[in-house]
Motif scaffolding. Structure first.
Motif, mmCIF file in Angstrom:
data_model
loop_
_atom_site.group_PDB
_atom_site.id
_atom_site.type_symbol
_atom_site.label_atom_id
_atom_site.label_comp_id
_atom_site.label_asym_id
_atom_site.label_seq_id
_atom_site.Cartn_x
_atom_site.Cartn_y
_atom_site.Cartn_z
ATOM 1 N N THR A 10 3.402 -71.941 1.971
ATOM 2 C CA THR A 10 4.833 -71.968 2.230
ATOM 3 C C THR A 10 5.067 -72.254 3.698
ATOM 4 O O THR A 10 4.284 -71.853 4.547
ATOM 5 C CB THR A 10 5.477 -70.615 1.875
ATOM 6 O OG1 THR A 10 4.795 -69.584 2.585
ATOM 7 C CG2 THR A 10 5.381 -70.335 0.394
ATOM 8 N N PRO A 11 6.119 -72.996 4.003
ATOM 9 C CA PRO A 11 6.355 -73.375 5.388
ATOM 10 C C PRO A 11 6.739 -72.186 6.239
ATOM 11 O O PRO A 11 7.528 -71.351 5.840
ATOM 12 C CB PRO A 11 7.535 -74.358 5.282
ATOM 13 C CG PRO A 11 8.237 -73.952 4.031
ATOM 14 C CD PRO A 11 7.168 -73.491 3.097
ATOM 15 N N THR A 12 6.172 -72.104 7.449
ATOM 16 C CA THR A 12 6.542 -71.048 8.372
ATOM 17 C C THR A 12 6.846 -71.605 9.742
ATOM 18 O O THR A 12 7.005 -70.866 10.699
ATOM 19 C CB THR A 12 5.411 -70.008 8.498
ATOM 20 O OG1 THR A 12 4.211 -70.684 8.864
ATOM 21 C CG2 THR A 12 5.196 -69.283 7.189
ATOM 22 N N ALA A 13 6.920 -72.932 9.857
ATOM 23 C CA ALA A 13 7.197 -73.535 11.156
ATOM 24 C C ALA A 13 8.554 -73.095 11.669
ATOM 25 O O ALA A 13 9.519 -72.988 10.926
ATOM 26 C CB ALA A 13 7.168 -75.062 11.039
ATOM 27 N N GLY A 14 8.612 -72.832 12.958
ATOM 28 C CA GLY A 14 9.874 -72.487 13.580
ATOM 29 C C GLY A 14 10.257 -71.035 13.439
ATOM 30 O O GLY A 14 11.358 -70.642 13.811
ATOM 31 N N VAL A 15 9.361 -70.186 12.894
ATOM 32 C CA VAL A 15 9.684 -68.784 12.740
ATOM 33 C C VAL A 15 9.546 -68.087 14.080
ATOM 34 O O VAL A 15 8.528 -68.207 14.752
ATOM 35 C CB VAL A 15 8.737 -68.122 11.714
ATOM 36 C CG1 VAL A 15 9.041 -66.649 11.598
ATOM 37 C CG2 VAL A 15 8.878 -68.801 10.365
ATOM 38 N N VAL A 112 14.864 -71.491 1.001
ATOM 39 C CA VAL A 112 14.384 -70.356 1.791
ATOM 40 C C VAL A 112 15.427 -69.244 1.791
ATOM 41 O O VAL A 112 16.558 -69.431 2.235
ATOM 42 C CB VAL A 112 14.064 -70.777 3.241
ATOM 43 C CG1 VAL A 112 13.659 -69.556 4.067
ATOM 44 C CG2 VAL A 112 12.948 -71.813 3.260
ATOM 45 N N ARG A 113 15.057 -68.089 1.265
ATOM 46 C CA ARG A 113 15.976 -66.957 1.193
ATOM 47 C C ARG A 113 15.729 -65.957 2.322
ATOM 48 O O ARG A 113 16.664 -65.324 2.817
ATOM 49 C CB ARG A 113 15.835 -66.257 -0.161
ATOM 50 C CG ARG A 113 16.116 -67.173 -1.333
ATOM 51 C CD ARG A 113 16.140 -66.436 -2.644
ATOM 52 N NE ARG A 113 14.841 -65.899 -3.012
ATOM 53 C CZ ARG A 113 14.501 -65.581 -4.261
ATOM 54 N NH1 ARG A 113 15.372 -65.743 -5.239
ATOM 55 N NH2 ARG A 113 13.312 -65.097 -4.543
ATOM 56 N N SER A 114 14.484 -65.802 2.720
ATOM 57 C CA SER A 114 14.159 -64.884 3.806
ATOM 58 C C SER A 114 12.742 -65.155 4.278
ATOM 59 O O SER A 114 11.976 -65.884 3.624
ATOM 60 C CB SER A 114 14.286 -63.424 3.353
ATOM 61 O OG SER A 114 13.336 -63.127 2.343
ATOM 62 N N ARG A 115 12.430 -64.580 5.433
ATOM 63 C CA ARG A 115 11.072 -64.636 5.957
ATOM 64 C C ARG A 115 10.663 -63.215 6.331
ATOM 65 O O ARG A 115 11.461 -62.458 6.893
ATOM 66 C CB ARG A 115 10.987 -65.554 7.179
ATOM 67 C CG ARG A 115 11.405 -66.999 6.903
ATOM 68 C CD ARG A 115 11.256 -67.853 8.160
ATOM 69 N NE ARG A 115 11.896 -69.150 8.030
ATOM 70 C CZ ARG A 115 11.327 -70.222 7.480
ATOM 71 N NH1 ARG A 115 10.105 -70.134 7.014
ATOM 72 N NH2 ARG A 115 11.986 -71.363 7.398
ATOM 73 N N LEU A 116 9.447 -62.888 5.999
ATOM 74 C CA LEU A 116 8.907 -61.579 6.320
ATOM 75 C C LEU A 116 7.813 -61.739 7.355
ATOM 76 O O LEU A 116 6.933 -62.590 7.211
ATOM 77 C CB LEU A 116 8.339 -60.926 5.057
ATOM 78 C CG LEU A 116 7.769 -59.508 5.209
ATOM 79 C CD1 LEU A 116 8.890 -58.526 5.558
ATOM 80 C CD2 LEU A 116 7.060 -59.083 3.934
ATOM 81 N N ARG A 117 7.883 -60.931 8.435
ATOM 82 C CA ARG A 117 6.901 -61.020 9.502
ATOM 83 C C ARG A 117 6.330 -59.638 9.759
ATOM 84 O O ARG A 117 7.076 -58.660 9.886
ATOM 85 C CB ARG A 117 7.557 -61.583 10.762
ATOM 86 C CG ARG A 117 8.157 -62.952 10.500
ATOM 87 C CD ARG A 117 8.900 -63.543 11.662
ATOM 88 N NE ARG A 117 9.742 -62.668 12.417
ATOM 89 C CZ ARG A 117 11.022 -62.906 12.673
ATOM 90 N NH1 ARG A 117 11.602 -63.971 12.165
ATOM 91 N NH2 ARG A 117 11.737 -62.091 13.416
ATOM 92 N N ILE A 118 5.022 -59.579 9.802
ATOM 93 C CA ILE A 118 4.338 -58.291 9.940
ATOM 94 C C ILE A 118 3.311 -58.375 11.060
ATOM 95 O O ILE A 118 2.525 -59.331 11.127
ATOM 96 C CB ILE A 118 3.634 -57.902 8.624
ATOM 97 C CG1 ILE A 118 4.669 -57.684 7.514
ATOM 98 C CG2 ILE A 118 2.791 -56.642 8.814
ATOM 99 C CD1 ILE A 118 4.060 -57.433 6.146
ATOM 100 N N LEU A 119 3.326 -57.394 11.948
ATOM 101 C CA LEU A 119 2.247 -57.185 12.904
ATOM 102 C C LEU A 119 1.454 -55.992 12.407
ATOM 103 O O LEU A 119 2.041 -54.955 12.045
ATOM 104 C CB LEU A 119 2.788 -56.907 14.303
ATOM 105 C CG LEU A 119 3.434 -58.067 15.059
ATOM 106 C CD1 LEU A 119 3.843 -57.611 16.456
ATOM 107 C CD2 LEU A 119 2.495 -59.256 15.151
ATOM 108 N N GLY A 120 0.123 -56.132 12.377
ATOM 109 C CA GLY A 120 -0.666 -55.044 11.830
ATOM 110 C C GLY A 120 -2.030 -54.904 12.467
ATOM 111 O O GLY A 120 -2.440 -55.701 13.316
ATOM 112 N N ASP A 160 13.730 -61.220 7.916
ATOM 113 C CA ASP A 160 14.671 -62.172 8.517
ATOM 114 C C ASP A 160 15.391 -62.931 7.419
ATOM 115 O O ASP A 160 14.815 -63.783 6.744
ATOM 116 C CB ASP A 160 13.899 -63.134 9.422
ATOM 117 C CG ASP A 160 14.824 -64.014 10.250
ATOM 118 O OD1 ASP A 160 16.051 -63.930 10.055
ATOM 119 O OD2 ASP A 160 14.324 -64.782 11.085
ATOM 120 N N ARG A 161 16.658 -62.588 7.212
ATOM 121 C CA ARG A 161 17.483 -63.297 6.253
ATOM 122 C C ARG A 161 18.420 -64.219 7.008
ATOM 123 O O ARG A 161 18.196 -64.552 8.157
ATOM 124 C CB ARG A 161 18.251 -62.290 5.402
ATOM 125 C CG ARG A 161 17.361 -61.531 4.404
ATOM 126 C CD ARG A 161 18.139 -60.427 3.748
ATOM 127 N NE ARG A 161 17.401 -59.851 2.624
ATOM 128 C CZ ARG A 161 17.530 -58.596 2.251
ATOM 129 N NH1 ARG A 161 18.351 -57.783 2.889
ATOM 130 N NH2 ARG A 161 16.841 -58.135 1.211
#
Length: 293
Positions: A10-15, A112-120, A160-161
């Motif tokens: 899935t595209p994540t460019a520009g996040v 695209v409905r939302s993007r989820l970003r996780i630091l772990g 991120d919605r």
């Protein structure tokens, strides 16, 4: 112990990086318990995600699972470059960056409905964690590729919605459980579109009485269905809430019948014009026309 899910990148460019939310000084919107559930749904239903370590990114396809406490398990060959970077990052807080894009599982524009970003923080997967897993989670782990397994414990979760990104409370994230309908949303919508066009047409008449738009179901969860009225220049999403939450796929048929019987209970406040805003097997039982009256 090497223990594999299915999909496409899935595209994540520009996040924007997760750090951008921290530096916003609280300007983003406040997270709610529903955001925690949504984050777990996006992560659980995703067939792929992007893993970033330092300045290196890799798209992992059918190579992650989620434990009941929200820990993400990645299947990555320890002998690969990505595996080597995971070894180096092991135990370092926030060193692992995961990006997941939530796409509407239907052929429409603006998917695209939302993007989820996780630091772990990455650690080697401990097989003892299986003792706390339900059968479905165990099966998802057994379906991972036969390579080294890594457990990523989230340190920060950002959803991120269309509105401002929200930092999801970690306690709420860990306690949340995925929506039982949303995780199989793609299968339910495909079945509804393929086998119950008459039902969709009748539901579509609730949001577009003039019949001037193409009406498509674009989202489904335990509490309602979202129909999109598409026109050449824009589209409007309208949520039709169920009278009560659906706890199993077999209850969707009754929920849809009730929607039709009550005229949809359309929440006009949930309509959103995109041109203005910027932007397992299916369990649905057969619906016959005479059953929906």
């Amino acid at each position: 112990m090497a223990l594999h899910p299915a999909g496409r990148p899935t595209p994540t460019a520009g996040v924007a990086p997760v750090a951008a939310v921290r530096s916003a000084g609280g300007t983003g919107t406040s997270a709610t318990p529903c955001d925690a559930v949504a984050a777990r749904c996006v992560l659980t239903a995703a067939s792929s995600l992007r893993l970033t370590l330092a300045d290196t990114s890799a798209d992992l396809l059918s190579a992650h699972a989620v434990l009941p406490d929200g820990t993400i398990v990645l299947a990555v060959d320890a002998m690969s470059r990505t595996g080597g970077l995971l070894v180096a990052a092991r135990g370092h807080r926030g060193a692992v960056h995961l990006d997941v894009t939530d796409l509407a599982p239907v052929a429409v524009r603006s998917r695209v409905r939302s993007r989820l970003r996780i630091l772990g923080t990455a650690r080697r997967f401990d097989p003892a964690a299986l003792d706390a897993c339900d059968p479905a989670t165990v099966m998802s782990l057994l379906g991972l590729p036969p390579v080294a397994l890594w457990a990523v414990e989230p340190d920060e979760v950002v959803l991120d919605r269309a509105a401002d990104p929200v930092a999801v409370d970690l306690g709420a994230y860990r306690a949340a459980r995925p929506d039982p309908i949303a995780v199989d949303e793609a299968a339910h919508l495909a079945h509804l579109t393929r086998c119950h066009r008459d039902v969709l047409d009748r539901l579509g008449a609730l949001v577009d009485p003039a019949g001037s738009a193409r009406v498509v179901p674009v989202a489904l969860d335990a509490e309602g269905v979202v129909l999109r009225a598409e026109r050449p220049g824009d589209h409007i999403d309208t949520r039709l809430p169920f009278t009560r939450p659906v706890t199993a796929g077999s209850g969707l048929a009754e929920a849809l019948r009730t929607l039709l019987a009550q005229g949809g209970r359309v929440d006009l406040g949930s309509r959103r014009s995109i041109s203005e805003a910027g932007g397992g097997g299916c369990l649905i039982s057969d619906l016959h026309a005479d059953e929906t009256t």
